[in-house]
Design a protein around this motif. Structure first.
Motif, PDB file in Angstrom:
ATOM      1  N   LEU A 221       0.828  -1.202   0.000  1.00 14.18           N
ATOM      2  CA  LEU A 221       0.000   0.000   0.000  1.00 14.18           C
ATOM      3  C   LEU A 221       0.866   1.257   0.000  1.00 14.18           C
ATOM      4  CD1 LEU A 221      -2.786   1.283   0.124  1.00 14.18           C
ATOM      5  CD2 LEU A 221      -2.684   1.079   2.608  1.00 14.18           C
ATOM      6  N   LEU A 222       1.916   1.262   0.802  1.00 14.05           N
ATOM      7  CA  LEU A 222       2.826   2.416   0.831  1.00 14.05           C
ATOM      8  C   LEU A 222       3.540   2.579  -0.513  1.00 14.05           C
ATOM      9  CD1 LEU A 222       4.373   2.111   4.394  1.00 14.05           C
ATOM     10  CD2 LEU A 222       2.823   3.890   3.555  1.00 14.05           C
ATOM     11  N   PHE A 223       3.917   1.475  -1.124  1.00 10.90           N
ATOM     12  CA  PHE A 223       4.598   1.531  -2.416  1.00 10.90           C
ATOM     13  C   PHE A 223       3.681   2.116  -3.488  1.00 10.90           C
ATOM     14  CE2 PHE A 223       5.710  -0.415  -6.505  1.00 10.90           C
ATOM     15  CZ  PHE A 223       7.014   0.070  -6.642  1.00 10.90           C
ATOM     16  N   VAL A 224       2.438   1.640  -3.547  1.00 13.83           N
ATOM     17  CA  VAL A 224       1.486   2.143  -4.538  1.00 13.83           C
ATOM     18  C   VAL A 224       1.173   3.615  -4.276  1.00 13.83           C
ATOM     19  CG1 VAL A 224      -0.901   1.924  -5.350  1.00 13.83           C
ATOM     20  CG2 VAL A 224       0.504  -0.103  -5.059  1.00 13.83           C
ATOM     21  N   THR A 225       1.047   3.995  -3.014  1.00 16.08           N
ATOM     22  CA  THR A 225       0.812   5.404  -2.680  1.00 16.08           C
ATOM     23  C   THR A 225       1.987   6.260  -3.119  1.00 16.08           C
ATOM     24  OG1 THR A 225      -0.539   4.742  -0.787  1.00 16.08           O
ATOM     25  CG2 THR A 225       0.285   7.002  -0.799  1.00 16.08           C
ATOM     26  N   GLY A 226       3.196   5.779  -2.887  1.00 17.02           N
ATOM     27  CA  GLY A 226       4.384   6.503  -3.341  1.00 17.02           C
ATOM     28  C   GLY A 226       4.423   6.639  -4.855  1.00 17.02           C
ATOM     29  N   CYS A 227       4.042   5.577  -5.559  1.00 13.52           N
ATOM     30  CA  CYS A 227       3.986   5.639  -7.024  1.00 13.52           C
ATOM     31  C   CYS A 227       2.966   6.672  -7.487  1.00 13.52           C
ATOM     32  CB  CYS A 227       3.628   4.270  -7.602  1.00 13.52           C
ATOM     33  SG  CYS A 227       4.957   3.053  -7.458  1.00 13.52           S
ATOM     34  N   CYS A 228       1.824   6.745  -6.821  1.00 14.51           N
ATOM     35  CA  CYS A 228       0.802   7.735  -7.183  1.00 14.51           C
ATOM     36  C   CYS A 228       1.321   9.154  -6.968  1.00 14.51           C
ATOM     37  CB  CYS A 228      -0.466   7.522  -6.366  1.00 14.51           C
ATOM     38  SG  CYS A 228      -1.401   6.063  -6.838  1.00 14.51           S
ATOM     39  N   ILE A 229       2.011   9.389  -5.867  1.00 12.48           N
ATOM     40  CA  ILE A 229       2.556  10.719  -5.588  1.00 12.48           C
ATOM     41  C   ILE A 229       3.622  11.085  -6.615  1.00 12.48           C
ATOM     42  CG2 ILE A 229       3.938  12.032  -3.913  1.00 12.48           C
ATOM     43  CD1 ILE A 229       2.381  10.457  -1.711  1.00 12.48           C
ATOM     44  N   ALA A 230       4.519  10.131  -6.915  1.00 13.31           N
ATOM     45  CA  ALA A 230       5.568  10.393  -7.905  1.00 13.31           C
ATOM     46  C   ALA A 230       4.962  10.656  -9.280  1.00 13.31           C
ATOM     47  CB  ALA A 230       6.542   9.213  -7.963  1.00 13.31           C
ATOM     48  N   LEU A 231       3.950   9.887  -9.665  1.00 12.89           N
ATOM     49  CA  LEU A 231       3.313  10.080 -10.965  1.00 12.89           C
ATOM     50  C   LEU A 231       2.594  11.426 -11.028  1.00 12.89           C
ATOM     51  CD1 LEU A 231       2.721   8.951 -13.755  1.00 12.89           C
ATOM     52  CD2 LEU A 231       0.741   7.783 -12.785  1.00 12.89           C
ATOM     53  N   ALA A 232       1.936  11.816  -9.949  1.00 14.71           N
ATOM     54  CA  ALA A 232       1.267  13.128  -9.926  1.00 14.71           C
ATOM     55  C   ALA A 232       2.292  14.244 -10.096  1.00 14.71           C
ATOM     56  CB  ALA A 232       0.489  13.297  -8.627  1.00 14.71           C
TER      57      ALA A 232
END
Length: 132
Positions: free
Chosen positions: A35-46
């Motif tokens: 969950l933390l990894f996917v959240t980090g990916c979302c933040i980086a992509l944004a």
């Protein structure tokens, strides 16, 4: 079945039960990390999207236009061929190939519609994207 045999069977069946994944501390750690990894990916992509919005030109001319479209169509052809092969041979990997081929087709439709916006080909692109 005797009382003793039923007791042994009950113990054997109880030993087969695995704990629920949410109660296993190792699994909860893995899920939390995921969950933390996917959240980090979302933040980086944004953040990356924001950079693209601010830096990309409004109009761009490419000399590799034909190579890109033909390359995408070749990838789709490979996807269809792999899917057909896997279906013919009744391989489980057919699902994987279907997902890849479908994704390529959606990307093709997206680019077709997005790049024809504002032109006379826009309606044709929308219709072909929805029907094909």
């Amino acid at each position: 079945m005797s009382q003793d045999e039923r007791r042994q069977l009950a113990h054997a069946l109880a030993a087969l039960d695995k704990p629920h994944p949410l109660t296993d501390p190792r699994m909860r750690r893995r899920m939390r990390f995921g969950l933390l990894f996917v959240t980090g990916c979302c933040i980086a992509l944004a953040g990356w999207i924001a950079i693209l919005i601010l830096t990309l030109p409004g109009r761009y001319t490419s000399t590799d236009w034909q190579t890109v479209w033909v390359g995408l169509d070749l990838a789709e052809l490979a996807g269809f061929a792999a899917t057909g092969w896997a279906a013919w041979h009744q391989r489980q990997i057919v699902t994987f190939f279907l997902i890849i081929t479908g994704t390529l087709l959606v990307c093709d439709a997206w680019f077709d519609v997005a790049l024809s916006y504002g032109s006379s080909d826009f309606t044709t692109s929308i219709v072909s994207a929805l029907l094909v």
